[in-house]
Design a protein around this motif. Structure first.
Motif, PDB file in Angstrom:
ATOM      1  N   PRO A   1       0.937  -1.031   0.071  1.00 30.00           N
ATOM      2  CA  PRO A   1       0.047   0.147  -0.138  1.00 30.00           C
ATOM      3  C   PRO A   1       0.806   1.203   0.113  1.00 30.00           C
ATOM      4  N   GLY A   2       0.748   1.963  -0.944  1.00 28.98           N
ATOM      5  CA  GLY A   2       1.830   3.282  -1.021  1.00 28.98           C
ATOM      6  C   GLY A   2       1.274   4.468  -0.969  1.00 28.98           C
ATOM      7  N   PHE A   3      -0.084   4.885  -0.335  1.00 30.29           N
ATOM      8  CA  PHE A   3      -0.691   6.215  -0.309  1.00 30.29           C
ATOM      9  C   PHE A   3       0.142   6.846   0.965  1.00 30.29           C
ATOM     10  N   VAL A   4       0.571   7.951   0.905  1.00 32.82           N
ATOM     11  CA  VAL A   4       1.305   8.700   2.005  1.00 32.82           C
ATOM     12  C   VAL A   4       0.736   9.953   2.106  1.00 32.82           C
ATOM     13  N   PHE A   5       0.399  10.255   3.469  1.00 35.25           N
ATOM     14  CA  PHE A   5       0.036  11.628   3.891  1.00 35.25           C
ATOM     15  C   PHE A   5       1.273  12.518   4.411  1.00 35.25           C
ATOM     16  N   LEU A   6       2.102  12.878   3.627  1.00 32.22           N
ATOM     17  CA  LEU A   6       3.317  13.565   3.926  1.00 32.22           C
ATOM     18  C   LEU A   6       2.879  14.935   5.011  1.00 32.22           C
ATOM     19  N   ARG A   7       3.264  14.916   6.203  1.00 36.69           N
ATOM     20  CA  ARG A   7       2.917  15.921   7.210  1.00 36.69           C
ATOM     21  C   ARG A   7       4.192  16.377   7.702  1.00 36.69           C
ATOM     22  N   GLY A   8       4.988  15.636   7.896  1.00 35.22           N
ATOM     23  CA  GLY A   8       6.480  16.036   8.678  1.00 35.22           C
ATOM     24  C   GLY A   8       6.364  15.894  10.072  1.00 35.22           C
ATOM     25  N   ASP A   9       7.250  16.387  10.725  1.00 30.13           N
ATOM     26  CA  ASP A   9       7.486  16.125  12.139  1.00 30.13           C
ATOM     27  C   ASP A   9       6.876  17.394  13.106  1.00 30.13           C
ATOM     28  N   ALA A  10       6.576  16.917  14.368  1.00 25.11           N
ATOM     29  CA  ALA A  10       5.791  17.941  15.267  1.00 25.11           C
ATOM     30  C   ALA A  10       6.533  17.750  16.417  1.00 25.11           C
ATOM     31  N   VAL A  11       6.043  18.675  17.351  1.00 22.18           N
ATOM     32  CA  VAL A  11       6.217  18.528  18.804  1.00 22.18           C
ATOM     33  C   VAL A  11       4.979  18.878  19.666  1.00 22.18           C
ATOM     34  N   ALA A  12       5.073  18.129  20.827  1.00 23.93           N
ATOM     35  CA  ALA A  12       3.781  18.212  21.721  1.00 23.93           C
ATOM     36  C   ALA A  12       4.412  18.363  23.288  1.00 23.93           C
ATOM     37  N   ILE A  13       3.735  19.038  24.014  1.00 28.06           N
ATOM     38  CA  ILE A  13       4.353  19.217  25.220  1.00 28.06           C
ATOM     39  C   ILE A  13       3.390  19.005  26.398  1.00 28.06           C
ATOM     40  N   LEU A  14       3.880  18.171  27.322  1.00 24.13           N
ATOM     41  CA  LEU A  14       3.191  17.800  28.681  1.00 24.13           C
ATOM     42  C   LEU A  14       3.309  19.095  29.491  1.00 24.13           C
ATOM     43  N   LEU A  15       2.507  19.873  29.805  1.00 19.71           N
ATOM     44  CA  LEU A  15       2.776  21.099  30.250  1.00 19.71           C
ATOM     45  C   LEU A  15       2.188  21.122  31.724  1.00 19.71           C
ATOM     46  N   LEU A  16       3.047  20.990  32.852  1.00 22.70           N
ATOM     47  CA  LEU A  16       2.428  20.949  34.031  1.00 22.70           C
ATOM     48  C   LEU A  16       2.833  22.530  34.837  1.00 22.70           C
ATOM     49  N   VAL A  17       1.858  22.872  35.313  1.00 21.89           N
ATOM     50  CA  VAL A  17       2.053  24.136  36.066  1.00 21.89           C
ATOM     51  C   VAL A  17       1.404  24.267  37.382  1.00 21.89           C
ATOM     52  N   ASN A  18       2.165  24.469  38.430  1.00 26.06           N
ATOM     53  CA  ASN A  18       1.634  24.122  39.767  1.00 26.06           C
ATOM     54  C   ASN A  18       0.982  22.715  39.676  1.00 26.06           C
ATOM     55  N   LYS A  19       2.028  21.721  39.039  1.00 26.94           N
ATOM     56  CA  LYS A  19       1.234  20.471  39.338  1.00 26.94           C
ATOM     57  C   LYS A  19       0.338  20.055  38.767  1.00 26.94           C
TER      58      LYS A  19
ATOM     59  N   GLY B   1      -0.411   5.366   7.026  1.00 27.48           N
ATOM     60  CA  GLY B   1      -0.784   6.157   6.170  1.00 27.48           C
ATOM     61  C   GLY B   1      -0.002   7.714   6.161  1.00 27.48           C
ATOM     62  N   SER B   2       0.660   7.849   7.407  1.00 30.58           N
ATOM     63  CA  SER B   2       1.372   9.070   7.703  1.00 30.58           C
ATOM     64  C   SER B   2       2.709   9.086   7.874  1.00 30.58           C
ATOM     65  N   ASP B   3       3.586   9.875   7.567  1.00 36.56           N
ATOM     66  CA  ASP B   3       5.119   9.961   8.073  1.00 36.56           C
ATOM     67  C   ASP B   3       5.168  10.567   9.387  1.00 36.56           C
ATOM     68  N   GLU B   4       4.290  11.184   9.949  1.00 37.61           N
ATOM     69  CA  GLU B   4       4.334  12.128  11.108  1.00 37.61           C
ATOM     70  C   GLU B   4       4.999  11.562  12.213  1.00 37.61           C
ATOM     71  N   VAL B   5       6.051  12.121  12.740  1.00 36.65           N
ATOM     72  CA  VAL B   5       6.631  11.635  14.130  1.00 36.65           C
ATOM     73  C   VAL B   5       6.352  13.019  15.057  1.00 36.65           C
ATOM     74  N   ILE B   6       6.043  12.733  16.265  1.00 39.66           N
ATOM     75  CA  ILE B   6       5.820  13.685  17.136  1.00 39.66           C
ATOM     76  C   ILE B   6       7.125  13.462  18.358  1.00 39.66           C
ATOM     77  N   HIS B   7       7.815  14.673  18.509  1.00 39.85           N
ATOM     78  CA  HIS B   7       8.745  14.803  19.452  1.00 39.85           C
ATOM     79  C   HIS B   7       8.133  15.264  20.726  1.00 39.85           C
ATOM     80  N   LEU B   8       8.173  14.569  21.924  1.00 40.13           N
ATOM     81  CA  LEU B   8       7.481  14.775  23.087  1.00 40.13           C
ATOM     82  C   LEU B   8       8.431  15.232  24.122  1.00 40.13           C
TER      83      LEU B   8
END
Length: 229
Positions: free
Chosen positions: A80-98, A161-168
């Motif tokens: 299967p060769g369909f690719v949704f090319l989105r690229g890399d992304a970042v996501a943040i676990l944001l803890l403020v005052n715990k 279906g997608s190349d996306e890698v998320i850097h956490l």
């Protein structure tokens, strides 16, 4: 239009789809998300016969999303060769005052409001930390420094279906409660991108994390509690 791109020392036909503008085709070839994708094939033994760019969605002058049709074979069998090319992304676990600081916004692809970890797509510079800090500022109004961020791990989102890698990443900090309350009254988001984001503050519990159904937040939490994984 057909050009050649080099993969594992071989020239592979690189084809412009019928409805793709030549300027967009040229920009795809130079885009970081595409060059990263081509590089990912270097360690593979899968045969590639050609790659076609069938659609390009631009973010202004920059390549946003790309649909590729990849003619690839493993053991003589077409994959299967369909690719949704989105690229890399970042996501943040944001803890403020715990407590978790999350974003709420309407997501057109799922047709409803979602509660998520702050996140955003990588730019052409590929500076993970810089993008993470920028996204937190745009989506929450909170300023952070590079040394406040701790890398957790990378995650594949939908490799079927997608190349996306998320850097956490995780950020843990304290703020005046009054300042945080003021930010919760405002609407946030990058100017010109149509974002209308509100902040949601929740206790940092697995129950609350799972209720969001946000894979970024779930993966970041798992990595936070299991740093050796």
């Amino acid at each position: 239009m057909i050009r050649n791109i080099l993969i594992r020392g071989k020239n592979i036909p690189f084809i412009k789809g019928e409805n793709v503008l030549i300027d967009h085709f040229n920009k795809v070839e130079q885009a970081k998300k595409f060059t990263n994708y081509i590089h990912s094939w270097e360690q593979s033994n899968v045969e590639i016969k050609q790659i076609e760019v069938s659609y390009v969605y631009m973010f202004g002058q920059n390549v946003g999303f790309v649909n590729l049709i990849v003619d690839a074979y493993l053991n003589g069998i077409k994959l299967p060769g369909f690719v949704f090319l989105r690229g890399d992304a970042v996501a943040i676990l944001l803890l403020v005052n715990k407590k978790m600081v999350l974003t709420q916004q309407f997501r057109v692809p799922v047709g409803k409001y979602t509660i998520e970890a702050p996140a955003g797509m990588m730019d052409e510079q590929g500076d993970f930390g810089g993008v993470a800090a920028k996204e937190i500022k745009e989506e929450t109004g909170i300023n952070i420094q590079h040394n406040e961020m701790r890398y957790l791990q990378d995650m594949l989102v939908s490799p079927g279906g997608s190349d996306e890698v998320i850097h956490l990443f995780v950020v843990e900090k304290n703020m005046e409660q009054k300042q945080l309350d003021e930010l919760c009254k405002k609407t946030h988001g990058a100017e010109g991108e149509g974002e209308q984001i509100k902040l949601v503050i929740q206790d940092f519990t697995w129950e609350n994390v799972l209720k969001t159904q946000d894979s970024k937040l779930i993966a970041a939490t798992a990595a936070y509690y299991n740093p050796k994984l």
